[in-house]
Enzyme design. Structure first.
Site, PDB file in Angstrom:
ATOM      1  N   LYS A 130      49.352  35.915  40.954  1.00 51.03           N
ATOM      2  CA  LYS A 130      47.897  36.399  40.939  1.00 51.03           C
ATOM      3  C   LYS A 130      47.826  37.106  39.463  1.00 51.03           C
ATOM      4  O   LYS A 130      48.693  37.805  39.119  1.00 51.03           O
ATOM      5  CB  LYS A 130      47.475  37.241  41.831  1.00 51.03           C
ATOM      6  CG  LYS A 130      45.765  37.200  42.209  1.00 51.03           C
ATOM      7  CD  LYS A 130      45.460  36.238  43.013  1.00 51.03           C
ATOM      8  CE  LYS A 130      44.025  36.093  43.225  1.00 51.03           C
ATOM      9  NZ  LYS A 130      43.440  35.125  44.294  1.00 51.03           N
ATOM     10  N   ASP A 170      38.845  33.081  40.895  1.00 50.80           N
ATOM     11  CA  ASP A 170      39.043  34.121  42.033  1.00 50.80           C
ATOM     12  C   ASP A 170      37.535  34.661  41.587  1.00 50.80           C
ATOM     13  O   ASP A 170      36.611  34.066  40.748  1.00 50.80           O
ATOM     14  CB  ASP A 170      40.040  34.898  42.086  1.00 50.80           C
ATOM     15  CG  ASP A 170      40.242  35.995  43.174  1.00 50.80           C
ATOM     16  OD1 ASP A 170      40.468  35.321  44.292  1.00 50.80           O
ATOM     17  OD2 ASP A 170      39.779  36.961  43.300  1.00 50.80           O
TER      18      ASP A 170
END
Ligand code: NDP
Ligand code: 2IT
Length: 449
Positions: A130, A170
């Site tokens: 991430k 995201d």
């Protein structure tokens, strides 16, 4: 029960706390997974001996970098960029980029840690990672966002590659940002490497259904949960928090399945529209105009806008938190239970606090954790990579059918694993154990690395 293994797990958690001070969201995500693992260690002593859990809790690599950029008035800004390459046992690091002022290392690590198990649950060949930045895109012009993305990629590109690390979107990162990031990657590397990013535009390597995938997938997952209890989504009242990518397409699929989504939110407040949210208006306000949610209520007479407040005060059968971490706390959970809510399906990553999850359990509310319910996004990213690798392009119908099948499989795996490990109906344990087992087997096979 499993006293020895529980002590091992407690020790691992204490070490994580000690070595990662102040990273509260990371601690929370680790704790939730570890609470499920004593039963696994009781059956797999090799994972205790080889410290497999400890190794999975430590990222393989963490990159932090400076991102300088200039706004339209010429002022210089310095943001911080992150990429946590958490685990590559199952494939290249895979996971989104988040641009939001709240982003810090602890948040990126919690998201990267969750991503390992989520990606494992999809059954696809993808590891977990991430990244993101504390950059706030709100109110910024396209040109400013472009300059920021170019500066961000000017450092990040050296860590990426279709076989190494493959970011996606995201919070705050959608098709516009992926476009600017891809353009800069191509320019610096002189490679048209489609598989290095997912969520690309349809005109240049993107895949049909990726935009819709997370929300659609969460709705498919909800349908599976209801099916187990002899119900369908048809006729259910649904509240979806957020009004971004996950929320919008979650609402779209709920409506297609015959349910009615009656409320959604953004950080300014929430709207209630008892007739069912008008998606054309919502998409226009949120995706085209990037405006605040009160604009929706200005345009739709049946809707009311509530400034601030908690969307969880709105009575519903199914709640789908799809905004951000820890947005649904114990008080909100108690309100949902009191109002007769029977299902909570996490569209976001870790939106429910541990206290909320405890209350769902006590109230008999069926609960699906994000790492299972929102896995449709990353699964469809893996389908995008597959299409890029074969220079192929699938139809919307074929891609959606694949997504539905993947979500069904994830639900079945979580459900069956929970039964197999003595906690029938507990999808948290089912998801953690099933995800962990797949990763751990690969970690173990690769030797001590
Ligand atoms: P978007 O940026 O498209 O939308 C985010 C929405 O959540 C906005 O309505 C935003 O409101 C609201 N929100 C975000 N942060 C806060 C906050 N701190 N307080 C209140 N509201 C907030 O993001 P996504 O829809 O892509 O992501 C939503 C969630 O889903 C995140 O948890 C993400 O990690 C998760 N997720 C996303 C996937 C994807 O494919 N995009 C896949 C799997 C999970 P506002 O605009 O006012 O800030
Ligand atoms: O949290 C997530 O799963 C995502 N933001 C999507 C990641 C991806 O690589 O598609």
């Amino acid at each position: 029960m499993h006293a020895g293994e529980s002590a091992v797990v407690e020790q691992i958690y204490d070490d994580v706390l000690r070595r990662n001070p102040g990273e509260t969201e990371f601690h929370q995500a680790v704790r939730e997974v570890l609470e499920s693992l004593a039963v696994v260690l009781a059956r797999h002593s090799e994972y205790t001996e080889m410290k497999t859990v400890e190794r999975i809790c430590e990222p393989e690599r963490q990159i932090i970098f400076r991102v300088p950029w200039q706004d339209d008035s010429g002022e210089v800004h310095i943001n911080r960029g992150f990429r946590v390459e958490f685990n590559s046992a199952l494939g290249p690091y895979k996971g989104g980029l988040r641009f939001h002022p709240s982003v810090n290392l602890g948040i990126v690590k919690f998201l990267g840690f969750e991503q390992i198990f989520k990606n494992a649950l999809t059954g696809m060949p993808i590891g977990g990672g991430k990244g993101g930045s504390d950059f706030d895109p709100k109110g910024r012009s396209d040109a400013e966002v472009m300059r920021f993305c170019q500066s961000f990629m000017t450092e990040l590109y050296r860590h990426l590659g279709e076989h190494t690390d493959v970011p996606a979107g995201d919070i705050g990162v959608g098709a516009r940002e992926i476009g600017y990031l891809f353009g800069q990657y191509k320019r610096i590397t002189n490679r048209y490497e489609s598989g290095v990013l997912t969520g690309k535009g349809l005109a240049w390597g993107g895949a049909l259904v990726r935009t819709e995938a997370t929300g659609y997938g969460a709705a498919f997952f909800a349908a599976e949960m209801l099916k187990v209890r002899g119900e369908t989504v048809d006729g259910q009242r649904v509240v979806v928090s957020g009004s971004g990518n996950v929320a919008v397409y979650g609402i779209e699929k709920v409506h297609q399945l015959g349910g009615t989504a009656i409320a959604c939110s953004d950080s300014s407040g929430y709207i209630v529209d008892e007739k069912g949210i008008d998606l054309d208006v919502l998409k226009q306000v949120k995706e085209v105009e990037r405006a605040r949610l009160d604009v929706y209520a200005d345009r739709v007479p049946s809707a009311t806008f509530v400034e601030g407040g908690s969307i969880w005060d709105v009575p519903c059968d199914i709640a789908v938190p799809s905004a951000t971490q820890n947005e649904l706390d114990g008080e909100a959970a108690a309100t949902l239970a009191r109002n007769g809510c029977r299902y909570v399906v996490e569209g976001a990553n870790m939106p429910s606090t541990p206290e909320a999850v405890r209350i769902f359990r006590e109230a008999g509310i069926a609960f699906a954790p994000g790492k299972a319910a929102n896995a449709g996004g990353v699964a469809t990213s893996a389908l995008e990579m597959q299409q890029n690798a074969s220079r192929d392009r699938w139809t919307f119908e074929h891609s959606e059918a694949r997504l539905a099948e993947i979500m069904r499989d994830i639900h079945t795996r979580c459900h069956q694993t929970a039964e197999e490990y003595g906690s029938p109906g507990d999808l948290v344990l089912g998801a953690n154990v099933a995800g962990f087992l797949r990763v751990a087997e690969a970690v173990h096979a690769h030797g001590l690395i």
